[in-house]
Design a protein around this motif. Structure first.
Motif, short mmCIF file in Angstrom:
data_model
loop_
_atom_site.label_atom_id
_atom_site.label_comp_id
_atom_site.label_asym_id
_atom_site.label_seq_id
_atom_site.Cartn_x
_atom_site.Cartn_y
_atom_site.Cartn_z
N ARG A 125 22.42 103.28 144.61
CA ARG A 125 21.72 103.77 145.81
C ARG A 125 21.83 102.78 146.96
NH1 ARG A 125 17.26 104.66 143.60
NH2 ARG A 125 15.90 103.01 144.35
N LYS A 147 23.76 107.19 148.45
CA LYS A 147 22.44 106.88 149.00
C LYS A 147 21.32 107.67 148.32
CE LYS A 147 22.64 110.25 152.79
NZ LYS A 147 22.57 110.43 154.25
N ASN A 148 21.69 108.74 147.59
CA ASN A 148 20.70 109.55 146.88
C ASN A 148 20.69 109.29 145.37
OD1 ASN A 148 19.86 111.01 149.26
ND2 ASN A 148 21.79 112.13 149.13
#
Length: 229
Positions: free
Chosen positions: A127, A119-120
Motif C-alpha cells: 500500500r 494504494k488500495n
C-alpha cells in the motif's frame, strides 16, 4: 559528447550500488551526483558525493541541477523499526526528493517500487509503495519511470530471511513460474539496476511508464510496459 547529469539517491543500497556503477560507465552522462547519508567507497572522475541528513535535504541539494534522478531508496519495517519509520523513507523521503529536484529543473524521475504496489492494497508494504507511485504522478515530471521488481537476489550487508529463501528456491521457481507467472520469479539486483539505467534512454521520453519484473530480464518485452497518462 555527453552533457547530461544524473542524481542517484540510495547509492549505498543493494540496487543503488549497482545503479551507481552502471551510471558511471554510461557515456551518456557527463557527471553523476550521489546523495548519501554515510560514506560510500566508490571514487570516479565523473562522481561527486554529497553527504546529507535526509531530514534536512534542501541545503545539500542547493546548486545541484541534473536531468535525471535515480531513486533507489528502500527499507523494511524491521530495519526501520516501525511502520511509520518505514513510511518516512519509502514514501515521504522519496516524494520530498522528487519535489525538490523537479523544482530545480529535473526532467526525468526513475524510481524502484515493488511488485504488487497498490494504494488500495491490504498489505501495508504494498500500500505504501502504491501511494508513493500515485503521489509521484502528481509532481509534474515530464517523464516518470516506475520499476517494480519482484523478490531481489544479491549480497546484502544485513540478513533478510525472505531473500535468503528466495535465493535457495530460485532454480525451482524458474521452472514453475513461467509465462504469465514469470513476473513473480526472483530477480538479481544487478539486473534491476542495469535495466533502470537502460530505460532512462528509452522512447517515449515523456509520460508515466511502469515496468513489471518480468521485463527486467527480457528488455524486448518492454513493449508490454504500462504507459499511463
Amino acid at each position: 559528447m555527453a552533457t547530461k547529469k544524473a542524481l542517484i539517491v540510495g547509492a549505498t543500497g543493494l540496487i543503488g550500488g549497482y545503479c551507481l556503477q552502471a551510471l558511471l560507465k554510461d557515456p551518456a552522462y557527463a557527471g553523476v551526483i550521489a546523495l548519501v547519508r554515510s560514506p560510500q567507497p566508490t571514487t570516479h572522475l565523473k562522481l561527486k558525493t554529497v553527504y546529507a541528513r535526509f531530514d534536512n535535504l534542501e541545503p545539500a541539494l542547493a546548486g545541484i541541477e541534473v536531468h535525471d534522478v535515480f531513486c533507489c531508496l528502500g527499507t523494511t519495517i524491521k530495519k526501520a523499526g516501525s511502520q511509520q519509520a518505514f513510511r518516512e523513507v519509502d514514501f515521504t523521503l522519496v516524494l520530498t526528493i522528487a519535489e525538490l529536484m523537479r523544482k530545480k529543473g529535473a526532467i526525468q524521475f526513475l524510481v524502484i517500487s515493488s511488485m504488487g504496489a497498490d494504494k488500495n492494497a491490504k498489505v501495508f508494504y504494498s500500500r505504501v509503495k502504491g501511494e508513493m507511485e500515485t503521489a509521484l504522478k502528481h509532481v509534474g515530471y515530464p517523464c516518470l519511470r516506475i520499476i517494480r521488481p519482484s523478490l531481489l537476489l544479491g549480497s546484502r550487508k544485513e540478513f533478510r530471511l525472505g531473500e535468503k529463501v528466495g535465493t535457495l528456491l530460485t532454480p525451482v521457481l524458474q521452472l514453475l513460474l513461467r509465462g504469465p507467472l514469470g513476473k513473480y520469479q526472483p530477480v538479481q539486483a544487478e539486473a534491476v539496476a542495469r535495466f533502470m539505467v537502460m530505460v532512462a534512454h528509452q522512447e517515449p521520453s515523456s509520460g508515466v511508464h511502469v515496468y513489471e519484473s518480468d521485463m527486467i530480464c527480457r528488455p524486448k518485452g518492454m513493449k508490454r510496459q504500462k504507459d499511463q497518462k
